[in-house]
Structure formats: C-alpha cells, structure tokens
Motif scaffolding. Structure first.
Motif, mmCIF file in Angstrom:
data_model
loop_
_atom_site.group_PDB
_atom_site.id
_atom_site.type_symbol
_atom_site.label_atom_id
_atom_site.label_comp_id
_atom_site.label_asym_id
_atom_site.label_seq_id
_atom_site.Cartn_x
_atom_site.Cartn_y
_atom_site.Cartn_z
ATOM 1 N N LEU A 335 102.604 -24.684 -20.199
ATOM 2 C CA LEU A 335 102.331 -24.474 -21.623
ATOM 3 C C LEU A 335 102.078 -25.759 -22.385
ATOM 4 N N ASP A 336 102.237 -26.903 -21.738
ATOM 5 C CA ASP A 336 102.145 -28.168 -22.459
ATOM 6 C C ASP A 336 100.808 -28.343 -23.165
ATOM 7 N N HIS A 337 99.704 -28.056 -22.466
ATOM 8 C CA HIS A 337 98.386 -28.215 -23.074
ATOM 9 C C HIS A 337 98.205 -27.264 -24.256
ATOM 10 N N LEU A 338 98.672 -26.040 -24.097
ATOM 11 C CA LEU A 338 98.537 -25.046 -25.163
ATOM 12 C C LEU A 338 99.299 -25.495 -26.416
ATOM 13 N N VAL A 339 100.529 -25.937 -26.237
ATOM 14 C CA VAL A 339 101.340 -26.404 -27.356
ATOM 15 C C VAL A 339 100.708 -27.641 -28.011
ATOM 16 N N ASP A 340 100.233 -28.564 -27.187
ATOM 17 C CA ASP A 340 99.643 -29.799 -27.725
ATOM 18 C C ASP A 340 98.367 -29.524 -28.516
ATOM 19 N N HIS A 343 99.137 -27.951 -31.853
ATOM 20 C CA HIS A 343 99.607 -28.982 -32.783
ATOM 21 C C HIS A 343 98.430 -29.771 -33.354
ATOM 22 N N LEU A 344 97.459 -30.084 -32.512
ATOM 23 C CA LEU A 344 96.275 -30.822 -32.968
ATOM 24 C C LEU A 344 95.486 -30.013 -33.991
ATOM 25 N N PHE A 345 95.339 -28.731 -33.782
ATOM 26 C CA PHE A 345 94.623 -27.874 -34.729
ATOM 27 C C PHE A 345 95.372 -27.807 -36.060
ATOM 28 N N VAL A 346 96.684 -27.701 -35.994
ATOM 29 C CA VAL A 346 97.480 -27.681 -37.229
ATOM 30 C C VAL A 346 97.284 -28.983 -38.009
ATOM 31 N N GLU A 347 97.299 -30.101 -37.298
ATOM 32 C CA GLU A 347 97.103 -31.403 -37.943
ATOM 33 C C GLU A 347 95.752 -31.503 -38.635
ATOM 34 N N ASN A 348 94.740 -30.827 -38.068
ATOM 35 C CA ASN A 348 93.388 -30.883 -38.613
ATOM 36 C C ASN A 348 93.064 -29.681 -39.505
ATOM 37 N N ASP A 349 94.129 -28.915 -39.859
ATOM 38 C CA ASP A 349 93.973 -27.771 -40.759
ATOM 39 C C ASP A 349 92.899 -26.811 -40.250
ATOM 40 N N GLU A 350 92.923 -26.560 -38.965
ATOM 41 C CA GLU A 350 91.950 -25.665 -38.319
ATOM 42 C C GLU A 350 92.706 -24.510 -37.672
ATOM 43 N N GLU A 351 92.175 -23.299 -37.782
ATOM 44 C CA GLU A 351 92.836 -22.129 -37.211
ATOM 45 C C GLU A 351 92.750 -22.168 -35.688
ATOM 46 N N LEU A 376 108.364 -24.063 -31.305
ATOM 47 C CA LEU A 376 109.200 -24.184 -30.122
ATOM 48 C C LEU A 376 108.491 -25.028 -29.066
ATOM 49 N N SER A 377 109.257 -25.768 -28.308
ATOM 50 C CA SER A 377 108.701 -26.573 -27.223
ATOM 51 C C SER A 377 108.406 -25.685 -26.027
ATOM 52 N N SER A 378 107.609 -26.197 -25.091
ATOM 53 C CA SER A 378 107.297 -25.431 -23.892
ATOM 54 C C SER A 378 108.560 -25.130 -23.090
ATOM 55 N N VAL A 379 109.509 -26.065 -23.077
ATOM 56 C CA VAL A 379 110.779 -25.851 -22.360
ATOM 57 C C VAL A 379 111.558 -24.705 -22.994
ATOM 58 N N GLU A 380 111.614 -24.674 -24.318
ATOM 59 C CA GLU A 380 112.334 -23.609 -25.021
ATOM 60 C C GLU A 380 111.663 -22.254 -24.794
ATOM 61 N N ILE A 381 110.350 -22.240 -24.801
ATOM 62 C CA ILE A 381 109.627 -20.985 -24.577
ATOM 63 C C ILE A 381 109.874 -20.486 -23.161
ATOM 64 N N ARG A 382 109.793 -21.381 -22.201
ATOM 65 C CA ARG A 382 109.972 -20.987 -20.804
ATOM 66 C C ARG A 382 111.373 -20.425 -20.571
ATOM 67 N N SER A 383 112.355 -21.014 -21.216
ATOM 68 C CA SER A 383 113.723 -20.547 -21.014
ATOM 69 C C SER A 383 113.903 -19.111 -21.505
ATOM 70 N N SER A 384 113.077 -18.704 -22.475
ATOM 71 C CA SER A 384 113.190 -17.341 -23.015
ATOM 72 C C SER A 384 112.693 -16.288 -22.033
ATOM 73 N N TRP A 385 111.974 -16.708 -20.977
ATOM 74 C CA TRP A 385 111.458 -15.755 -19.994
ATOM 75 C C TRP A 385 112.456 -15.458 -18.876
ATOM 76 N N GLN A 386 113.431 -16.319 -18.681
ATOM 77 C CA GLN A 386 114.165 -16.348 -17.427
ATOM 78 C C GLN A 386 114.924 -15.075 -17.085
ATOM 79 N N SER A 387 115.553 -14.446 -18.068
ATOM 80 C CA SER A 387 116.331 -13.243 -17.745
ATOM 81 C C SER A 387 115.422 -12.123 -17.243
#
Length: 403
Positions: A335-340, A343-351, A376-387
């Motif tokens: 998920l790292d690329h997706l999250v990054d 974040h870049l789109f948010v910084e550039n005010d782009e949807e 949420l970070s990719s680590v936090e998101i991944r942890s939500s899948w584990q159960s």
C-alpha cells in the motif's frame, strides 16, 4: 559461489521476493533455487490425460478455455479433438477465446474458424449460459490460467459456469493449474455489500489458492445461487506445492505480459480507481506509476492506443512522470505507493479517488479508501485485515489440495 550463479540468484530473487507481510512466504536464495528446479517438473491437470480421458469418452463436451489452455504445445481444444472426443461448445471469458480482447471489451458469440465449434460468450451481458446453450453438453471443463487475485474475472466466470452446471445437471471438471501468487494470502476480505463481477466471493484480495481449490471452496461453502451443489471433479497439478515459484508460459491477459506485472498486479490495480496511470497503453503495463501534472519519481512515459489497450488508455498522448517498478521485489498487497500518491494529490489540491465506487469494488470494501483519506499508514491499514485473514486461512483449510 560463481559470479554467474550469484547473478542468476539475484535476478531470481528480484522476481520472486515477497513483501514482509504476515501471510507472505519468505524464501532464501537457496529456497528459490530449489523451487525453480521443482517448477520444471510441474505437470498441470490438462497435461495428465491418463486422469481424465476415459471419463470423457462418449460425452458431449463444453470447454471454458482461452489462450492459456495448453497441453504442452497444443491447445486443449485441438488436443481433445485429436483424441477423438466430441466438443460441442467453447465458452469464452473476458479477453475472448484467443485472449486478444482488451480489458472490459465486449466478447461476442461466434464460431471458431479452425474447428467450426460454436463459441458462446460468457463475458458481457450474459455471464452465465442459458439452459438452451447447455442442451448439447454433458460435461463442462474449465481450464484457464489464473493469477490468484479476487478481481481477476476468470474465477467469476468459473463461478457462473459451476452454477449453470449445477442447475442443469452437468458434470463440472477443473483442469487445475498453479497459482503464480500461491504463496501469498493478503489484502482485505470482501464485504458482501461490495460484491460484483470483480469480487464475488468472501475471500481476501489474494487468496493463495488454485482455481481447483477455489472451485471446491465455492461448492463446499454453498456460495452458488440457492446453495446448489455441482458434480465437481478437480484434476490436480502434479509435483506442485503452493510455496513454489511458477512462471507462466503464456500471458494470461493482454496487460499482464510477464511475471513482474503479475507480481505487481495486486498493488497497482487499486490505481485504476484514480487518475493515475499504471502503464496501460505502454510496453510495460502494471509495472509503472505516473501522472501528467505532477509525480513521484523522474521516470517518464507516454500512454498510447496499442493492442491490448486500444480503448483510449488513461492519459493517452500525455507525458507522464512517475516511477518504474520493473526492478521491484514487491509481492503481496503493498500500500505504500497508494498512500504516497494520495498524499501527493492532497498536497496539490487534486482529487485522487475520482472513481470511488470502482475503487471500492476492487478493494471489496469502502474501508480501505476511507482509511487512506483519514491518514492511516499502510502498517495501520494492514493490521486491520489480520483477524479476517486468519479466519479465512482456517476456513479454506479443508479445501486445499497442495502442501
């Protein structure tokens, strides 16, 4: 260790190394070398006629096949005809019988020019054949190479064909093939509120099963309509276990041309619900990430209309800037690329989530999109899948065919 052996193992590691997730198998260079030698001995279900020819004699056959349905160097259709068997129907999934249709392109019913056999489309408006289409069929055979992702539609087509077979009292046989992502169970489990043709089953995005194992699970869990059960036989792969690397001899669809794209497919497909290009319309689809207005990285490419992406690929004709992942060792759902990029789109005010409903269908839930938006970070998101992943691993156990 010689220089050439070191170089060989390094290249092999780049192609098969796993992301560090709780469900991803970690292999050493020694393990990979052993796996590669074993891969050479893998024998697919279709390549073992001694296990199925006798039960097919005198039967009227319908085949769910595409360009990957090979018996050594011969297509399964031609091979079975050469054995004197009767094939009355070919059922064509997404990308068509010959695998030359773009993603999402309409597949029409027709007649195979080589054999004269009727081809019935099961992609588009009619995803399940009618009772009439099965009137002259006793046995349905499914033999298509899958890549182990819930949203790869071949398993959805298998589901509907199983359902049709059950409803019309037909035998259903799966000629099994290895899962090139078979050592990975990862990603969010489908929320049935987001069930669609790109996500039909309550399984993780990467389920780690072969189509034969998945067919057993679909049947055993009562997932077919009205919980009907099909008369199912699986012709298993020989000399295979799910920890082995498997390199596909035929590309499974136009935009998965090599093992790198197959490894990255789980991580990059989410970008289909955004304005970002993942290389459709280039010679390296599902191996790059880029956008025309701004980007992460300095790799550039220009999407164009080409075979396999002729239906106006995203950002066609524009110079796109981003990253080249062809040397990446990413496996699993990264998920790292997706999250990054979000974040870049948010910084550039782009949807970023311009196709939010489609993104949610691919993810099988709206939680992933909302988690990314909330920061949420990719680590936090991944942890939500584990159960849910752990529960699935227990649920699937009784259907596994391979160690």
């Amino acid at each position: 260790m010689t220089f050439f052996k070191t170089l060989f193992l390094s290249m092999l590691f780049l192609l098969t190394a796993c992301a560090q997730t709780s469900q991803t198998i970690k292999q050493t260079n020694s393990d990979l070398n052993s796996a590669l030698s074993l891969t050479a001995g893998i024998v697919t279900g279709a390549q073992q006629p001694n296990l199925y020819l006798e039960q097919l004699k005198g039967k009227r056959l319908g085949l769910v096949v595409n360009q990957t349905s090979m018996v050594n160097n011969q297509h399964l259709v031609d091979f079975l005809l050469a054995q004197g068997l009767q094939i009355n129907k070919i059922f064509a999934p997404e990308h068509g019988f010959r695998g030359d249709h773009d993603a999402g392109a309409k597949v029409n019913s027709s007649v195979d020019g080589k054999t004269g056999i009727s081809i019935v489309s099961i992609y588009g408006k009619n995803k399940k054949p009618s009772a009439e289409a099965l009137n002259d069929v006793d046995v349905l055979i499914f033999d298509i190479q899958d890549v182990g992702l819930r949203y790869y539609t071949y398993i959805s087509s298998m589901h509907y064909m199983m359902e049709a077979a059950a409803e019309n009292d037909k035998i259903f046989i799966v000629f099994d093939r290895p899962n090139p992502n078979g050592f990975t169970v990862d990603g969010p489990v489908l929320d049935l509120k987001f069930q669609s043709f790109v996500g039909m089953h309550q399984i993780p995005l990467m389920h780690g099963m072969t189509v034969g194992e998945l067919a057993k699970m679909i049947n055993g869990e009562g997932w077919l309509k009205n919980a009907v059960k099909v008369n199912l036989t699986v012709i298993p792969v020989s000399n295979y276990d799910r920890h082995m690397s498997y390199y596909l001899p035929v590309k499974p669809s136009p935009n998965l041309p090599n093992d790198v794209s197959i490894a990255l497919y789980a991580s990059l497909t989410f970008f289909e619900g955004t304005p970002v290009s993942i290389g459709r319309g280039t010679d390296f689809p599902f191996q790059v990430i880029g956008f025309d207005k701004f980007g992460l990285g300095d790799f550039t490419f220009t999407p164009r209309a080409i075979k396999g992406a002729s239906m106006t690929p995203k950002l066609k004709g524009k110079l796109v800037k981003g990253v080249d992942l062809r040397q990446s060792a990413i496996r699993g759902v990264n998920l790292d690329h997706l999250v990054d990029w979000h974040h870049l789109f948010v910084e550039n005010d782009e949807e970023f989530f311009t196709l939010a409903p489609f993104f949610d269908k691919l993810a099988g839930t709206d939680k992933l999109r909302k988690q990314i938006i909330s920061g949420l970070s990719s680590v936090e998101i991944r942890s939500s899948w584990q159960s849910e992943l752990n529960a699935f691993l227990q649920q699937r156990q009784q259907y596994l065919l391979y160690p």
